[in-house]
Design an enzyme around this catalytic site. Structure first.
Site, PDB file in Angstrom:
ATOM      1  N   HIS A 231       0.832  -1.208   0.000  1.00 17.05           N
ATOM      2  CA  HIS A 231       0.000   0.000   0.000  1.00 17.05           C
ATOM      3  C   HIS A 231       0.873   1.268   0.000  1.00 17.05           C
ATOM      4  O   HIS A 231       0.423   2.328   0.407  1.00 17.05           O
ATOM      5  CB  HIS A 231      -0.964   0.029   1.190  1.00 17.05           C
ATOM      6  CG  HIS A 231      -1.678  -1.268   1.408  1.00 17.05           C
ATOM      7  ND1 HIS A 231      -2.794  -1.631   0.696  1.00 17.05           N
ATOM      8  CD2 HIS A 231      -1.391  -2.314   2.233  1.00 17.05           C
ATOM      9  CE1 HIS A 231      -3.198  -2.839   1.095  1.00 17.05           C
ATOM     10  NE2 HIS A 231      -2.355  -3.271   2.013  1.00 17.05           N
TER      11      HIS A 231
ATOM     12  N   SER B 153      15.794  20.102 -15.421  1.00 16.01           N
ATOM     13  CA  SER B 153      14.730  21.110 -15.523  1.00 16.01           C
ATOM     14  C   SER B 153      15.317  22.387 -16.095  1.00 16.01           C
ATOM     15  O   SER B 153      16.422  22.798 -15.732  1.00 16.01           O
ATOM     16  CB  SER B 153      14.122  21.381 -14.142  1.00 16.01           C
ATOM     17  OG  SER B 153      13.304  22.537 -14.171  1.00 16.01           O
TER      18      SER B 153
END
Length: 477
Positions: free
Chosen positions: A154, A284
């Protein structure tokens, strides 16, 4: 390669796929294969007594690859039929053979048999790249077989595993895909020479009703083009179910690639592992410090594209009317080559990533250390009971200390101090808490599972494909 910047460039060709896969689906390969199929048909017809001469066959064989694409385009503008355009283009350079080119055949004789040949060869290239990915993951798993790390269920911290064992999970998905690819490659057959509705009526007519010769023609053609046989019964085309099955196999590899790449993206966020990052690579345009997992992100993007094509092929197979309908044609011109090109691009990326994975053991250890006290609590409880404590009372003490430690982490932003709390509690004075925090105590059989997986699953694959052709994994961009 020079590109016309005023026309759309397919990025699968310009940016992502290999030259090998691009060449495989090129017009030159397609139409030269058509010509080879016409030669195979002519040879088979001659062998069975039809009036096809050795001189005509020699003439055809002399012009297998010198295709005049300008002339073919002019013929197609006039005829509005691509196969007949190439029949005429071939006939223009083979005047002696012109009368017997495509004798008794329908368009799908060349189009479908060619597609089957290209699909099979494409899957062989996909298979070879997939084997490399499996091998590289196995090598990585062996190196990190016993490096403990947090496991997640999970996406919440769970009982530890090892870095190598996790890599085996990725590798085994690909192993299952490899088995499907091998089965599909071995299952390919030819369309053969079936005629306009699959009844072989035109060939039966050519042989004056001789059923045995019509049947033998199909067998001879299949062998000449490299297949053991043809599909048992067909309409005009081979069953579009085959395309659907091939796309399902590619979708499976895409699913496995996406899963691995997603895991690596999440691990990069945790700074535990990274894909390769080149010296001058920019993450970036705005944030100079960034090291984005662009290879894995690209894998995921291309994988979603390939997975979407599985449904497309299923729909095409479902809507074929009776012996054939032409609404599959334009669709398949897009789906078949682009699926293979995208799959090739995905596996190039997977090869590139898995051969250069970067691991940060100290970060992994720190992440594990922050969660390990809670995971060790059961072992600590049992050790305290063995030292003479009351199990129920000790359980309650651990529960209270755990809640207090969690409060420090979640509400105060501090570190997990559960071990400090237990060390200060007299009830745990007889427990070696430091020994209880040895992460290797909690990874179970992970190292042994890695060893067994490599020996029993990967090594037979490595041996089976030891002589295969190697394909590089250099990225274009």
């Amino acid at each position: 390669m020079t590109h016309n910047m005023n026309h759309y460039d397919n990025p699968l060709i310009a940016r992502y796929a290999s030259s090998e896969m691009s060449a495989l689906w090129s017009p030159q390969r397609k139409f030269s294969t058509w010509r080879r199929l016409w030669v195979a048909l002519a040879e088979a017809e001659a062998e069975l007594g039809l009036p096809v001469t050795a001189e005509q066959i020699v003439e055809m064989k002399g012009h297998l690859d010198d295709i005049d694409f300008t002339a073919a385009a002019a013929h197609e503008r006039r005829l509005r039929h691509d196969v007949m355009a190439h029949v005429h283009t071939f006939g223009d350079v083979c005047p002696k053979a012109k009368a017997i080119i495509h004798l008794g055949a329908t368009s799908c004789y060349v189009t479908d048999n060619t597609d089957l040949l290209l699909l099979r060869e494409s899957l062989e290239l996909v298979r070879d790249r997939l084997v490399v990915v499996i091998e590289q993951l196995a090598d990585f798993a062996k190196k990190y077989r016993d490096l403990p790390c947090l496991a997640f269920t999970h996406f919440q911290p769970a009982q530890p595993t090892t870095v190598g064992k996790r890599a085996c999970l990725w590798a085994y998905d690909f192993v299952l895909d490899l088995a499907e690819i091998e089965f599909r490659i071995d299952s390919f057959k030819a369309l053969g020479s079936k005629g306009t509705t699959g009844t072989q009526a035109s060939f039966l007519e050519l042989f004056h009703g001789d059923h045995e010769k019509a049947r033998r023609l199909d067998e001879l053609v299949c062998r000449k083009i490299g297949f053991a046989g043809s599909y048992a019964v067909t309409g005009q085309t081979y069953p579009r179910k085959i395309d659907s099955q091939v796309m399902a196999v590619l979708s499976g590899v895409a699913q496995s690639s996406h899963k691995m790449a997603t895991d690596l993206r999440l691990l990069a966020h945790r700074k535990e592992m990274e894909e390769p990052f080149e010296k001058e690579q920019i993450g970036s345009s705005a944030m100079a410090y960034k090291r984005n997992p662009m290879r894995c992100e690209r894998i995921c993007g291309l994988a979603r594209f390939v997975m979407s094509l599985e449904a497309n092929a299923a729909q095409t197979a479902a809507v074929q009317w009776f012996e054939r309908t032409l609404d599959d044609s334009a669709n398949r011109r897009l789906v078949l080559p682009q699926a293979m090109l995208a799959m090739d691009a995905i596996l190039i990326l997977c090869q590139n990533v898995t051969q250069g994975l970067v691991v940060y053991p100290r970060v992994i250890a720190a992440q594990l250390e922050s969660e390990l006290p809670l995971m060790a609590s059961e072992n600590i409880l049992m050790a305290a009971v063995a030292a003479g404590g009351d199990r129920q009372e000790l359980h309650e003490l651990i529960r209270r200390h755990s809640l207090a430690a969690a409060d420090v982490v979640k509400n105060q932003g501090g570190r997990n101090d559960l071990i400090d709390r237990l060390a200060a509690d007299p009830a745990f004075a007889g427990v070696d808490l430091k020994a209880a925090l040895n992460a290797r105590l909690y990874v179970g059989r992970s190292p042994e599972q890695v060893d067994e997986f490599i020996a029993e699953v990967v090594e037979p694959i490595r041996s089976r494909y030891s002589s295969r052709e190697k394909h590089d994994a250099e990225l274009k961009v």
